[in-house]
Scaffold this active site. Structure first.
Site, PDB file in Angstrom:
ATOM      1  N   ARG A 160       5.830   0.027  -7.697  1.00 34.67           N
ATOM      2  CA  ARG A 160       6.553   1.095  -6.989  1.00 34.67           C
ATOM      3  C   ARG A 160       7.348   0.497  -5.823  1.00 34.67           C
ATOM      4  O   ARG A 160       7.235   0.900  -4.662  1.00 34.67           O
ATOM      5  CB  ARG A 160       5.588   2.193  -6.527  1.00 34.67           C
ATOM      6  CG  ARG A 160       4.910   2.850  -7.736  1.00 34.67           C
ATOM      7  CD  ARG A 160       4.221   4.154  -7.419  1.00 34.67           C
ATOM      8  NE  ARG A 160       3.271   4.024  -6.336  1.00 34.67           N
ATOM      9  CZ  ARG A 160       3.382   4.633  -5.152  1.00 34.67           C
ATOM     10  NH1 ARG A 160       4.393   5.410  -4.898  1.00 34.67           N
ATOM     11  NH2 ARG A 160       2.460   4.470  -4.258  1.00 34.67           N
ATOM     12  N   ARG A 216      12.781   3.578  -0.711  1.00 34.31           N
ATOM     13  CA  ARG A 216      11.415   3.559  -1.259  1.00 34.31           C
ATOM     14  C   ARG A 216      11.412   3.976  -2.721  1.00 34.31           C
ATOM     15  O   ARG A 216      12.206   4.809  -3.137  1.00 34.31           O
ATOM     16  CB  ARG A 216      10.508   4.527  -0.491  1.00 34.31           C
ATOM     17  CG  ARG A 216      10.247   4.118   0.919  1.00 34.31           C
ATOM     18  CD  ARG A 216       9.390   5.158   1.615  1.00 34.31           C
ATOM     19  NE  ARG A 216       8.069   5.265   1.003  1.00 34.31           N
ATOM     20  CZ  ARG A 216       7.342   6.365   1.018  1.00 34.31           C
ATOM     21  NH1 ARG A 216       7.803   7.467   1.560  1.00 34.31           N
ATOM     22  NH2 ARG A 216       6.153   6.378   0.447  1.00 34.31           N
ATOM     23  N   GLY A 252       0.868  -1.171   0.000  1.00 31.00           N
ATOM     24  CA  GLY A 252       0.000   0.000   0.000  1.00 31.00           C
ATOM     25  C   GLY A 252       0.897   1.210   0.000  1.00 31.00           C
ATOM     26  O   GLY A 252       1.809   1.302  -0.803  1.00 31.00           O
ATOM     27  N   SER A 274       3.293   3.169   2.692  1.00 29.08           N
ATOM     28  CA  SER A 274       3.810   3.067   4.062  1.00 29.08           C
ATOM     29  C   SER A 274       3.555   4.336   4.872  1.00 29.08           C
ATOM     30  O   SER A 274       3.273   4.263   6.067  1.00 29.08           O
ATOM     31  CB  SER A 274       5.296   2.720   4.039  1.00 29.08           C
ATOM     32  OG  SER A 274       6.002   3.616   3.217  1.00 29.08           O
ATOM     33  N   GLU A 292       0.651 -11.821  -3.418  1.00 24.78           N
ATOM     34  CA  GLU A 292      -0.813 -11.985  -3.361  1.00 24.78           C
ATOM     35  C   GLU A 292      -1.473 -11.662  -4.693  1.00 24.78           C
ATOM     36  O   GLU A 292      -2.680 -11.848  -4.844  1.00 24.78           O
ATOM     37  CB  GLU A 292      -1.401 -11.129  -2.231  1.00 24.78           C
ATOM     38  CG  GLU A 292      -1.517  -9.628  -2.498  1.00 24.78           C
ATOM     39  CD  GLU A 292      -0.192  -8.864  -2.430  1.00 24.78           C
ATOM     40  OE1 GLU A 292       0.879  -9.503  -2.312  1.00 24.78           O
ATOM     41  OE2 GLU A 292      -0.226  -7.617  -2.533  1.00 24.78           O
ATOM     42  N   CYS A 301       6.172  -5.284   0.430  1.00 26.54           N
ATOM     43  CA  CYS A 301       6.389  -3.974  -0.190  1.00 26.54           C
ATOM     44  C   CYS A 301       6.278  -2.851   0.859  1.00 26.54           C
ATOM     45  O   CYS A 301       7.196  -2.698   1.663  1.00 26.54           O
ATOM     46  CB  CYS A 301       5.421  -3.818  -1.357  1.00 26.54           C
ATOM     47  SG  CYS A 301       5.990  -2.611  -2.551  1.00 26.54           S
ATOM     48  N   HIS A 338       4.745  -8.455  -4.849  1.00 24.75           N
ATOM     49  CA  HIS A 338       3.405  -8.742  -4.318  1.00 24.75           C
ATOM     50  C   HIS A 338       2.965 -10.179  -4.615  1.00 24.75           C
ATOM     51  O   HIS A 338       2.279 -10.418  -5.615  1.00 24.75           O
ATOM     52  CB  HIS A 338       2.387  -7.785  -4.940  1.00 24.75           C
ATOM     53  CG  HIS A 338       2.484  -6.393  -4.413  1.00 24.75           C
ATOM     54  ND1 HIS A 338       1.678  -5.928  -3.396  1.00 24.75           N
ATOM     55  CD2 HIS A 338       3.308  -5.381  -4.753  1.00 24.75           C
ATOM     56  CE1 HIS A 338       2.000  -4.680  -3.137  1.00 24.75           C
ATOM     57  NE2 HIS A 338       2.983  -4.316  -3.941  1.00 24.75           N
TER      58      HIS A 338
HETATM   59  N1  GLN Z   1       5.837   2.894  -2.702  1.00 23.86           N
HETATM   60  C1  GLN Z   1       5.090   2.405  -1.574  1.00 23.86           C
HETATM   61  C2  GLN Z   1       5.666   2.936  -0.260  1.00 23.86           C
HETATM   62  O1  GLN Z   1       6.631   3.581  -0.279  1.00 23.86           O
HETATM   63  C3  GLN Z   1       5.081   0.889  -1.573  1.00 23.86           C
HETATM   64  C4  GLN Z   1       4.353   0.376  -2.766  1.00 23.86           C
HETATM   65  C5  GLN Z   1       3.667  -0.935  -2.552  1.00 23.86           C
HETATM   66  O2  GLN Z   1       3.401  -1.354  -1.428  1.00 23.86           O
HETATM   67  N2  GLN Z   1       3.310  -1.560  -3.654  1.00 23.86           N
HETATM   68  O3  GLN Z   1       5.117   2.722   0.777  1.00 23.86           O
END
Ligand code: GLN
Length: 193
Positions: free
Chosen positions: A136, A104, A46, A48, A173, A78, A171
């Site tokens: 990402r 990140r 998600g 962070s 999932e 992630c 990911h």
């Molecule tokens: N870029 C998001 C972060 O810095 C992480 C992306 C993801 O969980 N797919 O939290």
């Protein structure tokens, strides 16, 4: 075994679909009371920064850190891996439960999302490769000597484990390959301690 999935933000729902067929109870975690009932925890992907903010009202960050330090198995995906890491760049708070440093959004804005085959360790079983979805994604730039690499994309560690704390920059999932969740559940059997 009751696997909690931190359900404050991000794609927490998809983890239930991976975990339920493995015969474990899945419990969305939004409160301290729900966390208490979980015997293992998935911290999903998600954003962070958003998750850090949403954990504040119930001090879930401190409570999660305390449980994991006492032995609760955890799987950070992630953004979840970013939250569990020792150190994050650009600088933001993290729980320091997995001895890795991460950057990140390390693959830049151009490559937001990609699917590539990665190489996986025996712990994941056959075959030795796995399709991995990166969104990402963070990059692991340092890992402590207790941190084992379980998945690699080229030279980069993308799936790591320190005892019963597992982190993935991709990911699992979002594919039909359930091996990361299965490995985590096998590892987590027995709960805390
Ligand atoms: N870029 C998001 C972060 O810095 C992480 C992306 C993801 O969980 N797919 O939290």
């Amino acid at each position: 075994m009751r696997v909690g999935v931190l359900a404050l933000q991000g794609d927490w729902l998809a983890h239930g679909a991976m975990l339920t067929p493995l015969g474990v109870d899945v419990l969305p975690v939004r409160t301290a009371a729900a966390l208490e009932r979980a015997t293992a925890l998935v911290v999903p992907g998600g954003e962070s920064t958003a998750m850090l903010r949403l954990m504040e009202p119930e001090r879930l960050d401190d409570l999660i850190a305390e449980r994991i330090r006492r032995g609760m198995p955890a799987l950070g995906i992630c953004a979840g891996l970013i939250l569990l890491a020792s150190h994050v760049e650009p600088d933001q708070p993290s729980l320091g439960l997995l001895d890795v440093d991460v950057v990140r959004n390390a693959y830049g804005r151009q490559v937001h999302s990609t699917i590539v085959p990665i190489e996986v360790d025996d712990e994941l079983g056959e075959p030795a490769s796995m399709e991995a979805v990166f969104i990402r994604a963070p990059r692991i730039t340092r890992q402590g000597s207790d941190v084992k690499t379980l998945g690699r994309s080229g030279e980069e560690a993308v799936l790591v484990r320190q005892g019963r704390v597992v982190g993935a920059t991709f990911h699992p999932e979002l594919t039909s390959d359930g091996r990361v969740h299965r490995m985590f559940c096998e590892l987590a059997e027995g709960g805390d301690g």
